[in-house]
Design a protein around this motif. Sequence first.
Motif, PDB file in Angstrom:
ATOM      1  N   TRP A  77       0.846  -1.181   0.000  1.00  0.00           N
ATOM      2  CA  TRP A  77       0.000   0.000   0.000  1.00  0.00           C
ATOM      3  C   TRP A  77       0.888   1.240   0.000  1.00  0.00           C
ATOM      4  N   ARG A  78       0.271   2.359  -0.305  1.00  0.00           N
ATOM      5  CA  ARG A  78       0.962   3.642  -0.220  1.00  0.00           C
ATOM      6  C   ARG A  78      -0.085   4.738  -0.032  1.00  0.00           C
ATOM      7  N   SER A  79       0.361   5.861   0.473  1.00  0.00           N
ATOM      8  CA  SER A  79      -0.550   6.977   0.670  1.00  0.00           C
ATOM      9  C   SER A  79       0.209   8.288   0.521  1.00  0.00           C
ATOM     10  N   ALA A  80      -0.545   9.342   0.275  1.00  0.00           N
ATOM     11  CA  ALA A  80       0.020  10.683   0.183  1.00  0.00           C
ATOM     12  C   ALA A  80      -0.894  11.619   0.960  1.00  0.00           C
ATOM     13  N   ILE A  81      -0.282  12.568   1.654  1.00  0.00           N
ATOM     14  CA  ILE A  81      -1.033  13.563   2.418  1.00  0.00           C
ATOM     15  C   ILE A  81      -0.598  14.940   1.941  1.00  0.00           C
ATOM     16  N   VAL A  82      -1.592  15.780   1.657  1.00  0.00           N
ATOM     17  CA  VAL A  82      -1.336  17.134   1.183  1.00  0.00           C
ATOM     18  C   VAL A  82      -2.108  18.105   2.069  1.00  0.00           C
ATOM     19  N   ASN A  83      -1.447  19.146   2.520  1.00  0.00           N
ATOM     20  CA  ASN A  83      -2.098  20.211   3.273  1.00  0.00           C
ATOM     21  C   ASN A  83      -2.313  21.390   2.347  1.00  0.00           C
ATOM     22  N   GLY A  84      -3.427  22.091   2.504  1.00  0.00           N
ATOM     23  CA  GLY A  84      -3.677  23.241   1.653  1.00  0.00           C
ATOM     24  C   GLY A  84      -4.881  24.034   2.102  1.00  0.00           C
ATOM     25  N   ARG A  85      -5.293  24.924   1.246  1.00  0.00           N
ATOM     26  CA  ARG A  85      -6.427  25.803   1.521  1.00  0.00           C
ATOM     27  C   ARG A  85      -7.451  25.596   0.410  1.00  0.00           C
ATOM     28  N   ALA A  86      -8.671  25.293   0.801  1.00  0.00           N
ATOM     29  CA  ALA A  86      -9.743  25.035  -0.169  1.00  0.00           C
ATOM     30  C   ALA A  86     -10.513  26.311  -0.469  1.00  0.00           C
ATOM     31  N   SER A  87     -10.966  26.414  -1.697  1.00  0.00           N
ATOM     32  CA  SER A  87     -11.875  27.503  -2.082  1.00  0.00           C
ATOM     33  C   SER A  87     -12.830  26.959  -3.128  1.00  0.00           C
ATOM     34  N   ARG A  88     -14.058  27.458  -3.083  1.00  0.00           N
ATOM     35  CA  ARG A  88     -15.072  27.001  -4.039  1.00  0.00           C
ATOM     36  C   ARG A  88     -14.894  27.702  -5.378  1.00  0.00           C
ATOM     37  N   LEU A  89     -15.146  26.968  -6.441  1.00  0.00           N
ATOM     38  CA  LEU A  89     -15.200  27.591  -7.753  1.00  0.00           C
ATOM     39  C   LEU A  89     -16.534  28.326  -7.849  1.00  0.00           C
ATOM     40  N   THR A  90     -16.509  29.553  -8.339  1.00  0.00           N
ATOM     41  CA  THR A  90     -17.736  30.347  -8.410  1.00  0.00           C
ATOM     42  C   THR A  90     -18.099  30.778  -9.828  1.00  0.00           C
TER      43      THR A  90
END
Length: 86
Positions: A42-55
């Motif tokens: 198995w493998r995994s990736a973790i990403v941190n970020g900031r979400a914003s909605r498409l408008t």
Amino acid sequence: MNYYLEDSDIYLFTTEAVKTHEIDANPEIRLQVEEIHDPVHWRSAIVNGRASRLTVQEDIDRAMHSIEERHPTLSPAIDRTWIDAR
């Protein structure tokens, strides 16, 4: 939740429910993606970020087209919020 990567952007698609309300309240998110073949492989990736909605509708349409291309069996989920609203 479905996603796709384009350059350095990750586009997420999910139904309107608890996750989207939490993201609206706090757009700092962590996305974890896993690929599990068995308990040993198995493998995994973790990403941190900031979400914003498409408008802008053109951006929404482009993102949905790309998501549907990568996930051809994607169909909207029927969630508890939607059922309760009926």
